[in-house]
Design a protein around this motif. Structure first.
Motif, mmCIF file in Angstrom:
data_model
loop_
_atom_site.group_PDB
_atom_site.id
_atom_site.type_symbol
_atom_site.label_atom_id
_atom_site.label_comp_id
_atom_site.label_asym_id
_atom_site.label_seq_id
_atom_site.Cartn_x
_atom_site.Cartn_y
_atom_site.Cartn_z
ATOM 1 N N ARG A 328 0.828 -1.193 0.000
ATOM 2 C CA ARG A 328 0.000 0.000 0.000
ATOM 3 C C ARG A 328 0.867 1.249 0.000
ATOM 4 O O ARG A 328 1.928 1.293 0.644
ATOM 5 C CB ARG A 328 -0.931 0.014 1.210
ATOM 6 C CG ARG A 328 -1.942 -1.112 1.227
ATOM 7 C CD ARG A 328 -2.978 -0.917 2.299
ATOM 8 N NE ARG A 328 -3.691 0.357 2.142
ATOM 9 C CZ ARG A 328 -4.720 0.716 2.907
ATOM 10 N NH1 ARG A 328 -5.144 -0.098 3.872
ATOM 11 N NH2 ARG A 328 -5.317 1.873 2.708
ATOM 12 N N ALA A 329 0.401 2.255 -0.720
ATOM 13 C CA ALA A 329 1.076 3.547 -0.719
ATOM 14 C C ALA A 329 0.609 4.361 0.483
ATOM 15 O O ALA A 329 -0.291 3.959 1.229
ATOM 16 C CB ALA A 329 0.789 4.288 -2.023
ATOM 17 N N ASP A 330 1.229 5.519 0.681
ATOM 18 C CA ASP A 330 0.791 6.400 1.751
ATOM 19 C C ASP A 330 -0.649 6.822 1.511
ATOM 20 O O ASP A 330 -1.119 6.922 0.376
ATOM 21 C CB ASP A 330 1.692 7.635 1.822
ATOM 22 C CG ASP A 330 3.105 7.286 2.274
ATOM 23 O OD1 ASP A 330 3.257 6.234 2.913
ATOM 24 O OD2 ASP A 330 4.027 8.056 1.979
ATOM 25 N N ALA A 331 -1.364 7.119 2.600
ATOM 26 C CA ALA A 331 -2.787 7.450 2.508
ATOM 27 C C ALA A 331 -3.067 8.631 1.576
ATOM 28 O O ALA A 331 -4.007 8.569 0.783
ATOM 29 C CB ALA A 331 -3.346 7.715 3.902
ATOM 30 N N VAL A 333 -1.428 9.588 -1.068
ATOM 31 C CA VAL A 333 -1.225 9.133 -2.451
ATOM 32 C C VAL A 333 -2.383 8.241 -2.876
ATOM 33 O O VAL A 333 -2.921 8.374 -3.985
ATOM 34 C CB VAL A 333 0.119 8.391 -2.580
ATOM 35 C CG1 VAL A 333 0.263 7.779 -3.977
ATOM 36 C CG2 VAL A 333 1.275 9.330 -2.291
ATOM 37 N N GLU A 334 -2.785 7.319 -2.001
ATOM 38 C CA GLU A 334 -3.924 6.450 -2.324
ATOM 39 C C GLU A 334 -5.186 7.274 -2.556
ATOM 40 O O GLU A 334 -5.952 6.995 -3.491
ATOM 41 C CB GLU A 334 -4.155 5.448 -1.197
ATOM 42 C CG GLU A 334 -3.196 4.287 -1.168
ATOM 43 C CD GLU A 334 -3.641 3.185 -0.239
ATOM 44 O OE1 GLU A 334 -3.268 2.019 -0.459
ATOM 45 O OE2 GLU A 334 -4.382 3.495 0.727
ATOM 46 N N CYS A 420 6.051 6.848 -5.870
ATOM 47 C CA CYS A 420 5.791 6.502 -4.471
ATOM 48 C C CYS A 420 6.414 5.148 -4.178
ATOM 49 O O CYS A 420 6.813 4.426 -5.080
ATOM 50 C CB CYS A 420 4.286 6.466 -4.170
ATOM 51 S SG CYS A 420 3.404 5.146 -5.023
ATOM 52 N N SER A 423 4.362 0.118 1.061
ATOM 53 C CA SER A 423 4.736 -0.451 2.364
ATOM 54 C C SER A 423 4.539 -1.947 2.314
ATOM 55 O O SER A 423 3.774 -2.468 1.504
ATOM 56 C CB SER A 423 3.882 0.165 3.466
ATOM 57 O OG SER A 423 2.512 -0.103 3.245
#
Length: 423
Positions: A328-331, A333-334, A420, A423
């Protein structure tokens, strides 16, 4: 290190040396004519701008130069693992030739490309050809040592490098020189090819100009982000005022009326109580929709892939979603990617006339890449007022880019990229 391991190392090194020499030879023999052609056409086209003819030819010529420079950037990455950043200012596709010419000539990257072409056909040519010369030239010295110098010399002094070959002992000296050159090729050939691309990066990378352009882009995207955030806050305030707040005020008034009617008119009080209950349910539903619009729960809980799948299920057009994300990308970016995809899908449903949509999400080379394709009528552009400009600004906040390919008659391909890490 055992014998097998040593032989593997030597074999891999020889393969690397030969490959570097061949690549250098390709650069020297293929890229040099293209560099000369691009530079000559560019200078002639720019010179004819005051006469009017250059306005028609300059955009096409300089676009070709950019494509050629991008090819060299890609080769630098693939052959030497040396990335060279491209920092061109965007050129409006639907602008007039005069506007495109002005934008291109005002871009510092254009003049950086022309300087690179001039160096690429001189010093760049030498640094590209040197690995091939260093590897293949020694074989001529071995041919001289084998006695072929007699045929080549034909009674005259034959020079191999700085060695004059007139008899067999001097031919052996040429062979010894060839051995030294071959050993130098074994050690230096890959480094020489890397030196060529270091020169290319020094010219195409931009240096201070790239930093200035980077600051300009970040300033614009920060301003867009502030404007977007302010507009989003105003939208939330308006939705609260016109929706849930109005219903809650009406429900409060109904409860006050109910309180007065409990003893006088119980039947009317029950009807108003039922109405107040419906208002509370509708207000709660509007608040949920509003919160979902700010940050969908499925996005927070399941991530971007499942959020886009859930979004596709609600569309009236059959939509196929492919997800290749290992994390998962940072919130933020998502969230930006989700709402960008949502806007693109909405545009496809409303404007394209498509009966099939495909969405692909993947992460590769430190880049989150999302592509949305539809089989509609095409004709979409960033400047057409279909929301694509807003998507471009949203992605620009995270240093992302938007590319649209939508010829008349379709299909339409929208590509979004955001740098990005997952994680």
């Amino acid at each position: 290190m055992n014998t097998d391991t040593k032989s593997d190392v030597v074999r891999d090194r020889i393969r690397e040396v030969v490959l570097a020499a061949v690549r250098g030879l390709v650069l020297a023999l293929v890229m040099l004519p293209l560099s000369i052609l691009c530079l000559v056409l560019s200078l002639v086209s720019i010179a004819f701008v005051p006469l009017g003819l250059g306005i028609l030819t300059t955009p096409a010529v300089l676009d070709g130069v950019r494509r050629f420079a991008d090819v060299r950037r890609r080769l630098s990455q693939e052959w030497c693992g040396m990335p060279i950043r491209s920092s061109y200012r965007p050129v409006p596709e639907d602008a007039s030739p005069w506007t495109r010419t002005v934008v291109l000539l005002s871009d510092p990257a254009t003049w950086r490309d022309l300087r690179w072409l001039a160096v690429d056909m001189t010093a760049g040519y030498v640094t590209a050809l040197l690995p091939a010369v260093l590897l293949f030239y020694p074989f001529e010295g071995f041919a001289v040592a084998a006695g072929l110098w007699r045929v080549l010399a034909d009674g005259h002094t034959y020079w191999y490098g700085f060695v004059p070959v007139t008899d067999q002992p001097s031919a052996l000296g040429a062979a010894a020189t060839a051995v030294v050159l071959l050993l130098a090729a074994y050690r230096l050939t890959p480094r020489l090819l890397t030196a060529h691309f270091r020169l290319t990066r020094a010219l195409l990378g931009g240096g201070r100009e790239e930093l200035t352009e980077r600051v300009r882009v970040l300033t614009e995207t920060r301003r867009d982000a502030v404007d977007t955030s302010a507009a989003e806050l105003r939208r939330i305030e308006r939705d609260l005022h016109d929706g849930a707040q109005a219903r809650l005020v009406a429900m409060g008034m109904d409860l006050g009326t109910i309180e007065m009617l409990l003893d006088k008119d119980p039947a009317q009080a029950r009807r108003l109580l039922s109405q107040a209950r419906r208002n509370s349910v509708e207000a709660l539903e509007e608040l949920r929709d509003l919160v979902r619009g700010i940050h969908p729960p499925v996005l927070a809980e399941r991530g971007l892939g499942d959020a886009v799948r859930a979004l596709a299920l609600r569309l009236p057009v059959p939509t196929e979603v492919t997800v290749e994300l290992s994390g998962r990308a940072d919130a933020p970016v998502e969230s930006a990617a989700y709402f960008a995809v949502s806007e693109v899908l909405t545009n496809a449903v409303k404007h394209s006339g498509a009966d099939r949509i495909w969405a692909d999400l993947l992460h590769a080379d430190g880049m989150l890449r999302v592509t949305v394709t539809d089989n509609g009528r095409g004709g979409a552009t960033v400047a057409a007022g279909t929301g694509l400009a807003g998507i471009e600004r949203r992605l620009g906040t995270f240093d992302g880019v938007l590319a649209v390919s939508s010829p008349a008659g379709g299909p339409t391909l929208v590509t979004m990229e955001i740098p990005c890490a997952l994680s």
